[in-house]
Write an enzyme that holds these catalytic residues in place. Structure first.
Site, PDB file in Angstrom:
ATOM      1  CE  LYS A 119      -2.458  -1.900   3.469  1.00 20.77           C
ATOM      2  NZ  LYS A 119      -3.422  -2.015   4.559  1.00 20.77           N
TER       3      LYS A 119
ATOM      4  CG  ASP B  32      -7.380  -4.378   8.245  1.00 17.14           C
ATOM      5  OD1 ASP B  32      -6.985  -5.519   7.954  1.00 17.14           O
ATOM      6  OD2 ASP B  32      -7.357  -3.422   7.449  1.00 17.14           O
TER       7      ASP B  32
HETATM    8 MG    MG Z   1      -8.319   0.343   7.678  1.00 17.74          MG
END
Ligand code: MG
Ligand code: ADP
Length: 576
Positions: free
Chosen positions: A259, A294
């Site tokens: 990312k 997450d």
């Molecule tokens: Mg997030």
């Protein structure tokens, strides 16, 4: 250029499909608005918000790509001056023919027919999952990370716990108060902090020092009521949404950054130890008790919400800046598990599904160029086709080609179109879901973001069409990923002895900005899953938004793994 001319050159299906599929009303929700609207009645404090960074490396690449491709097609005028407002001019018939050819090629290459393509991908996914569970490194695509979370929270968790959510362009620090069975989450407070771009590409120590500093800042504002008992520390759930090799619930080493992060010196290091050390250096009485992803946090939050029902939360998927999924696997199906079998007989597996790659994936020249210019070429191929970080840039690249090859925006290529990531996925969803008859939102975004003013309605429709094609491919590929997991765990309706699970609903908990704020994308994803499963099986699969696993979920898992049992704080001082 009249509208009649455009429709003469574009196949009738292009705009018809796009319009009919726009079922959901356009929801403009800026990130800050969304954050303000989240968790009504809950205290919070937002420091700052930031948009996606622009990466210098990829900018250089893309600029060179653009120059090269212009040479190839024989165009000579490239404007790299600070963008003057560009006006889309009348385009010749031959250029519109070129537009139609490029658009049709895009549509064809992004096509995702269920039987011929998605089913093939799903079979490939299941094979990779099995390979990744068999031995460490058994799959080149899926890490199939053992999370050491073998049961989901009981609902009895009680006390104040902290969470640190690091996984995108911002990070958040939270304190959550859990009230036990009767009153689950009582309140939470949080700060959101943007990560300076130079830290995302900087040194390991600098990043962790910066984070520890912000944690210390957060804690310094607390009253005495939150101080832990002498000899004890505040407990933190650390959501670290990057591929890690976890070795226990509170230890794990980074496999690689994704990312857009490329921090030097972290690979191979224990990220919990790094954070604990940085906190200790600051004199902060806080310790990480749970290292979670997450996706795992999302699964934890969703399982609390469905505890009283006969539902089983089995899968969670994040579709935000990046994408990942985790699911509940039977320990017997994990040959690479070496420890004693957990009493639950289960283990949550974080797939790192963004790493899936297959020659069958419907990739285009735009995806290949995006990948080549990225900080991790050749990696995260599936993620680059469907996550929020990239969709806007794929659309930008299509527009750039049309500007270069078909003079779509007039004789000069708008300079802003050459800037990587200038067009974000929120822009794509806003343009795609523009409900106004003259596509005002599209016009505004083209003007404000790309410096292209006074666009014709035909051109705006074309832009919507491109957004639709790119988003549809993404949503259907994500849907295929979900069906891949359902198939792996025998919940796709093909298992013969499914009596035990036949009437159970399987919950797929979803989170992430792309899923949450792009209703059309959500609908398309669900439609793809229903198409792949068939309507009967699909009835038992509930795909629902489950917010804030990376925050509340992490704090919940920190609570579930507390070193001090159920009451780690001076209970008398706690707010009731
Ligand atoms: Mg997030
Ligand atoms: P992260 O993945 O960084 O933890 P989020 O889950 O909030 O953060 O997702 C943020 C991502 O969601 C952004 O990078 C963006 O691509 C996407 N996103 C945000 N708002 C929208 C929107 N309105 N439409 C489509 N995508 C959006």
């Amino acid at each position: 250029m009249s509208s009649a001319m455009l429709h003469a050159t574009l196949p009738a299906s292009s705009s018809a499909e796009q319009w009919s599929s726009r079922a959901s009303p356009w929801m403009h929700a800026s990130q800050s608005k969304v954050l303000r609207g989240m968790h009504a009645g809950v205290q919070r404090h937002i420091l700052s918000l930031r948009v996606a960074p622009i990466f210098e490396n990829s900018m250089r690449h893309t600029f060179m790509d653009a120059i090269r491709s212009r040479r190839k097609v024989g165009l000579s005028r490239v404007s790299m001056e600070p963008s003057p407002a560009v006006t889309s001019e009348v385009i010749s018939r031959s250029d519109w023919n070129r537009v139609a050819i490029v658009l049709e090629e895009l549509r064809r290459k992004c096509d995702t027919p269920a039987d011929e393509l998605l089913c093939v991908l799903i079979d490939g996914m299941v094979e990779e999952m099995k390979a990744g569970l068999a031995v460490e490194g058994g799959s080149k695509d899926y890490k199939m990370i053992l999370t050491y979370v073998d049961k989901l929270p009981s609902g009895k968790e009680r006390g104040h716990f902290y969470a640190l959510d690091l996984g995108g362009t911002n990070f958040r620090v939270l304190r959550v108060h859990f009230g036990g069975k009767e009153s689950q989450m009582k309140d939470q407070e949080y700060q959101e902090v943007s990560i300076p771009a130079e830290l995302m590409l900087g040194q390991h120590e600098e990043l962790f020092d910066f984070i520890a500093g912000k944690l210390a800042e957060f804690v310094s504002k607390e009253t005495d009521a939150y101080h832990p008992l002498p000899g004890r520390k505040r407990e933190l759930g650390f959501t670290f949404s990057f591929p890690i090799k976890q070795t226990s619930i509170d230890a794990g080493t980074l496999i690689k950054w994704t990312k857009g992060f490329a921090v030097e010196g972290t690979a191979g290091k224990d990220v919990v130890q790094a954070l604990n050390e940085a906190m200790e250096k600051r004199g902060l009485d806080m310790v990480v008790t749970a290292l979670v992803n997450d996706t795992v946090g999302t699964l934890a939050v969703a399982s609390l919400a469905t505890q009283k029902q006969d539902d089983e939360v089995m899968i969670s998927v994040i579709l935000g800046t990046g994408t990942n999924a985790c699911y509940v696997e039977s320990i017997d199906a994990i040959p690479k598990w070496e420890g004693p079998k957990p009493s639950s007989g289960k283990m949550i597996i974080s797939m790192e599904w963004g790493g899936f790659s297959s020659s069958f994936l419907p990739r285009t020249q735009y995806d290949e160029a995006l990948d080549a210019a990225s900080v991790n070429p050749g990696e995260q191929i599936y993620e680059k086709l469907l996550s929020g970080m990239y969709l806007g840039d794929v659309v930008r690249r299509v527009l750039l080609r049309l500007a270069e090859e078909a003079a779509l925006f007039g004789p000069t290529v708008p300079s802003k179109l050459l800037v990587p990531f200038i067009l974000g996925t929120p822009h794509v969803s806003a343009m795609h879901q523009d409900e106004s008859s003259d596509l005002q939102v599209v016009g505004k975004i083209l003007g404000n973001v790309l410096g292209i003013d006074e666009t014709s309605l035909e051109l705006r429709k074309l832009v919507v069409d491109i957004c639709s094609i790119v988003a549809k491919r993404a949503a259907r590929l994500a849907g295929a990923g979900i069906v891949g997991i359902l198939k792996k765990i025998g919940r796709d309706g093909t298992k013969q002895d499914s009596s035990a699970t036949q009437n159970k609903r399987t919950v797929v908990a979803m989170d992430g900005g792309l899923y949450e704020h792009y209703p059309w994308f959500r609908a398309e994803l669900k439609a793809a899953v229903a198409e792949l499963l068939g309507s009967e099986v699909a009835k038992n699969v509930v795909i629902e938004l489950s917010k804030d696993g990376s925050g509340i979920g992490a704090a919940l898992l920190a609570a579930a793994h507390s070193r001090y049992g159920l009451f780690p704080f001076k209970y008398a001082n706690m707010r009731a």
